[in-house]
Scaffold this motif. Structure first.
Motif, PDB file in Angstrom:
ATOM      1  N   ALA A  20       0.824  -1.209   0.000  1.00 53.01           N
ATOM      2  CA  ALA A  20       0.000   0.000   0.000  1.00 53.01           C
ATOM      3  C   ALA A  20       0.856   1.256   0.000  1.00 53.01           C
ATOM      4  N   LEU A  21       1.922   1.267   0.789  1.00 57.44           N
ATOM      5  CA  LEU A  21       2.807   2.436   0.828  1.00 57.44           C
ATOM      6  C   LEU A  21       3.478   2.655  -0.528  1.00 57.44           C
ATOM      7  N   ALA A  22       3.904   1.558  -1.166  1.00 63.11           N
ATOM      8  CA  ALA A  22       4.520   1.681  -2.485  1.00 63.11           C
ATOM      9  C   ALA A  22       3.515   2.172  -3.523  1.00 63.11           C
ATOM     10  N   GLU A  23       2.273   1.701  -3.430  1.00 63.68           N
ATOM     11  CA  GLU A  23       1.235   2.139  -4.361  1.00 63.68           C
ATOM     12  C   GLU A  23       0.926   3.627  -4.189  1.00 63.68           C
ATOM     13  N   LEU A  24       0.945   4.092  -2.951  1.00 62.33           N
ATOM     14  CA  LEU A  24       0.702   5.513  -2.702  1.00 62.33           C
ATOM     15  C   LEU A  24       1.784   6.357  -3.363  1.00 62.33           C
TER      16      LEU A  24
ATOM     17  N   GLU B 174      -3.956  -4.257   7.691  1.00 66.52           N
ATOM     18  CA  GLU B 174      -5.312  -3.724   7.586  1.00 66.52           C
ATOM     19  C   GLU B 174      -5.323  -2.196   7.702  1.00 66.52           C
ATOM     20  N   GLY B 175      -4.624  -1.679   8.714  1.00 63.17           N
ATOM     21  CA  GLY B 175      -4.678  -0.250   8.991  1.00 63.17           C
ATOM     22  C   GLY B 175      -4.014   0.606   7.932  1.00 63.17           C
ATOM     23  N   VAL B 176      -2.848   0.184   7.446  1.00 63.48           N
ATOM     24  CA  VAL B 176      -2.144   0.988   6.448  1.00 63.48           C
ATOM     25  C   VAL B 176      -2.915   1.040   5.129  1.00 63.48           C
ATOM     26  N   PRO B 177      -3.379  -0.080   4.574  1.00 59.78           N
ATOM     27  CA  PRO B 177      -4.175   0.026   3.344  1.00 59.78           C
ATOM     28  C   PRO B 177      -5.429   0.878   3.503  1.00 59.78           C
TER      29      PRO B 177
ATOM     30  N   HIS C 153      -7.943   6.054   1.821  1.00 61.10           N
ATOM     31  CA  HIS C 153      -8.490   7.385   2.134  1.00 61.10           C
ATOM     32  C   HIS C 153      -7.680   8.470   1.434  1.00 61.10           C
ATOM     33  N   TRP C 154      -6.357   8.378   1.510  1.00 61.21           N
ATOM     34  CA  TRP C 154      -5.515   9.414   0.898  1.00 61.21           C
ATOM     35  C   TRP C 154      -5.628   9.416  -0.613  1.00 61.21           C
ATOM     36  N   ARG C 155      -5.723   8.243  -1.209  1.00 63.27           N
ATOM     37  CA  ARG C 155      -5.836   8.185  -2.671  1.00 63.27           C
ATOM     38  C   ARG C 155      -7.195   8.696  -3.132  1.00 63.27           C
ATOM     39  N   GLU C 156      -8.244   8.432  -2.350  1.00 65.10           N
ATOM     40  CA  GLU C 156      -9.586   8.900  -2.725  1.00 65.10           C
ATOM     41  C   GLU C 156      -9.713  10.415  -2.578  1.00 65.10           C
TER      42      GLU C 156
ATOM     43  N   ARG D  62      -7.087  12.507  -2.359  1.00 66.48           N
ATOM     44  CA  ARG D  62      -5.920  13.162  -2.962  1.00 66.48           C
ATOM     45  C   ARG D  62      -5.280  14.142  -1.988  1.00 66.48           C
ATOM     46  N   ALA D  63      -5.362  13.847  -0.698  1.00 61.29           N
ATOM     47  CA  ALA D  63      -4.790  14.724   0.307  1.00 61.29           C
ATOM     48  C   ALA D  63      -4.316  13.879   1.493  1.00 61.29           C
ATOM     49  N   LEU D  64      -3.273  14.386   2.167  1.00 61.37           N
ATOM     50  CA  LEU D  64      -2.773  13.732   3.377  1.00 61.37           C
ATOM     51  C   LEU D  64      -3.527  14.309   4.563  1.00 61.37           C
ATOM     52  N   SER D  65      -4.587  13.642   4.965  1.00 61.04           N
ATOM     53  CA  SER D  65      -5.363  14.073   6.113  1.00 61.04           C
ATOM     54  C   SER D  65      -5.827  12.832   6.858  1.00 61.04           C
ATOM     55  N   MET D  66      -6.091  12.994   8.150  1.00 62.62           N
ATOM     56  CA  MET D  66      -6.616  11.879   8.906  1.00 62.62           C
ATOM     57  C   MET D  66      -8.112  11.763   8.661  1.00 62.62           C
ATOM     58  N   PRO D  67      -8.604  10.540   8.432  1.00 62.54           N
ATOM     59  CA  PRO D  67     -10.048  10.366   8.215  1.00 62.54           C
ATOM     60  C   PRO D  67     -10.852  10.771   9.425  1.00 62.54           C
ATOM     61  N   GLU D  68     -12.046  11.275   9.192  1.00 59.22           N
ATOM     62  CA  GLU D  68     -12.952  11.567  10.301  1.00 59.22           C
ATOM     63  C   GLU D  68     -13.465  10.258  10.876  1.00 59.22           C
ATOM     64  N   GLY D  69     -13.627  10.205  12.168  1.00 61.44           N
ATOM     65  CA  GLY D  69     -14.071   8.975  12.812  1.00 61.44           C
ATOM     66  C   GLY D  69     -12.920   8.019  13.014  1.00 61.44           C
TER      67      GLY D  69
END
Length: 244
Positions: A76-80, A221-224, A229-232, A234-241
Motif C-alpha cells: 500500500a505504501l509503495a502504491e501511494l 489492515e490499517g495501512v491500506p 483514504h488518501w488516494r480517494e 488526494r490529500a494527506l489528512s486523517m479520516p474523520e471517525g
C-alpha cells in the motif's frame, strides 16, 4: 531541505510490519532471542568473542528474509508513492521488504541484512545477492566482513539523516513499533509542530503517546485503509471517525 512541494508523508516502521510477512520479532516469546542471547549475537563483544556464532545467526536471519514476501502494508505504501504522493520510509527493520514492494525512498536506521560491511571501515559495504558471510571473507582493506547491522551498544549513523527526513513531514505515520527502541523513539520529537501523527498497531491504545491518533489494527489492515483514504481524497489528512 527538499524542493519538492508535494505534501510529505513520512512513515516510521518497526518489526510489527515485517512480522506480518513471517519475519520473527525481537521481543516475542518465540522471537529471535529465544535461542540466542542478545549479548552473544548482537553486540560488538559477542562478535569479538565468537564471530562464527554471530555469522551463523545472521545467515539464518538472511534466509528468513529471502523467503519472506512484502505484505499488504508494504504494498500500500509503495502504491501511494506510485500514485504521485511523496512518501519517505524510515525503518528500524533490516529486511528489504519495503524495497521489494516498490518503495524508492527507504532509510534503514539499523542497517541491512542483505549487505556485508568491513569490520574496520563502515563505508565499505557489499551486497549479498546470494549466500552469506564466512570467516575469511574480507573487505578491500583485508579486514573480516561482518553483517551490515547496527548492534546494541553501537552508534546509529543514519539517525541524523532520519531526523532531517522527519523534520520535513506533513504527516507522520508510525507502523508496527513499540516506540521503545532508542534512538528511533525520539524521532517523533523531530516532526514539525502541528504535523499530525498516527500509530497503526494492534496495541496502539497502550503504546501511542498523547496527541497521536491511534489505529488499533494490524499493519496489513490499517495501512491500506489509510492509503485508500488518501488516494480517494488526494490529500494527506486523517479520516474523520475511527478506523479501528
Amino acid at each position: 531541505m527538499s524542493d519538492d512541494s508535494r505534501p510529505h508523508l513520512v512513515v516510521l516502521t518497526g518489526a510489527g510490519i515485517s512480522a506480518e510477512s513471517g519475519i520473527q520479532t525481537f521481543r516475542a516469546a518465540d522471537g529471535l532471542w529465544a535461542d540466542e542471547p542478545v549479548e552473544a549475537v548482537a553486540t560488538p563483544e559477542g562478535w569479538a568473542r565468537d564471530p562464527e556464532r554471530v555469522l551463523r545467526f545472521y545467515d539464518a536471519r538472511r534466509d528468513q528474509v529471502r523467503g519472506a514476501r512484502p505484505n499488504a502494508a508494504h504494498r500500500a505504501l509503495a502504491e501511494l508513492e506510485a500514485d504521485g504522493f511523496r512518501v519517505s520510509v524510515v525503518t528500524q527493520n533490516i529486511d528489504d521488504l519495503h524495497e521489494r514492494a516498490g518503495s524508492r525512498s527507504v532509510l534503514h536506521l539499523h542497517g541491512e541484512i542483505l549487505m556485508a560491511r568491513s569490520s574496520v571501515d563502515a563505508k565499505l559495504r557489499y551486497p549479498l545477492s546470494r549466500g552469506g558471510i564466512r570467516l575469511g571473507d574480507v573487505c578491500d582493506k583485508g579486514a573480516q566482513l561482518r553483517p551490515d547491522v547496527v548492534w546494541f551498544g553501537e552508534a546509529v549513523p543514519a539517525y541524523p539523516e532520519a531526523c532531517d527526513i522527519v523534520a520535513e513531514a506533513d504527516l507522520l505515520l508510525v507502523v508496527g513499533t513499540s516506540l521503545a527502541v532508542m534512538p528511533a523513539a525520539m524521532l517523533l520529537d523531530q516532526a514539525p509542530f502541528g504535523a499530525p501523527c498516527a500509530l497503526v498497531d494492534p496495541e496502539a491504545h497502550a503504546l501511542a503517546p498523547a496527541g497521536v491518533a491511534k489505529i488499533a489494527r494490524p499493519a496489513g489492515e490499517g495501512v491500506p485503509a489509510l492509503v485508500r483514504h488518501w488516494r480517494e481524497t488526494r490529500a494527506l489528512s486523517m479520516p474523520e471517525g475511527r478506523l479501528d
